[in-house]
Design a protein around this motif. Structure first.
Motif, short mmCIF file in Angstrom:
data_model
loop_
_atom_site.label_atom_id
_atom_site.label_comp_id
_atom_site.label_asym_id
_atom_site.label_seq_id
_atom_site.Cartn_x
_atom_site.Cartn_y
_atom_site.Cartn_z
N TYR A 15 0.83 -1.20 0.00
CA TYR A 15 0.00 0.00 0.00
C TYR A 15 0.87 1.26 0.00
O TYR A 15 0.66 2.18 -0.80
N LEU A 73 -6.82 1.62 -4.19
CA LEU A 73 -6.40 1.81 -2.81
C LEU A 73 -7.33 1.09 -1.84
O LEU A 73 -6.88 0.53 -0.83
N LEU A 76 -6.20 -2.45 -1.80
CA LEU A 76 -4.94 -2.62 -1.08
C LEU A 76 -5.15 -2.49 0.43
O LEU A 76 -4.54 -3.23 1.21
N LEU A 77 -6.02 -1.59 0.86
CA LEU A 77 -6.34 -1.49 2.28
C LEU A 77 -7.10 -2.73 2.76
O LEU A 77 -6.85 -3.23 3.85
#
Length: 156
Positions: A15, A73, A76-77
């Motif tokens: 990340y 994102l 990825l989180l």
């Protein structure tokens, strides 16, 4: 050195690297808006997000590329959560336009991205949700007008 046997640590590093890559390649105002959006999304527990912008300038900055990166994102989180490490491998699928949803996109597993029938079903589902929101908004505006209240379409 990071513990490469710890999937959550690997996800955190992935990340951070992705964010730094975005910082290097995106115009600063777009990057700032993207980071603001992802922080708000994460602070509110993830899930669905509906954004409102304070200015037309912010709306202009929230391009399809920024929207796509927001979804990346989110994946990825999500991969930082135990048992969900595979979310880092999800891809953004362009779902296209429905009658109500325009330029729909979603973060999906690679096998879903390769299945046009599943993508169409997703787009139709999003379109149906958008249609329902439209109907609900019309009803609220009608109630507001009948009550003599502003309908919410204009800032009061």
């Amino acid at each position: 050195m990071a513990d490469q046997d710890d999937p959550q640590e690997v996800a955190r590093l992935r990340y951070r690297l992705y964010v730094e890559t975005l910082r290097a390649r995106m115009p600063q105002p777009q990057f700032d808006l993207l980071m603001q959006a992802i922080r708000l999304w994460a602070a509110n527990g993830g899930g669905n997000a509906r954004m409102r912008f304070d200015s037309k300038e912010e709306m202009k900055l929230f391009t399809p590329e920024v929207q796509q990166e927001l979804l990346n994102l989110m994946g990825l989180l999500g991969a930082m959560q135990p048992g969900h490490e595979d979310r880092a491998d999800h891809v953004v699928a362009q779902l296209g336009d429905g009658e109500y949803a325009k330029r729909a996109m979603s973060l999906v597993p690679p096998d879903v991205a390769a299945d046009p029938d599943q993508l169409l079903a997703m787009r139709d589902h999003i379109d149906a949700q958008q249609h329902q929101r439209h109907l609900d908004q019309q009803e609220v505006e009608g109630i507001a007008r009948a009550s003599g209240m502003p309908d919410g379409g204009e800032d009061a």
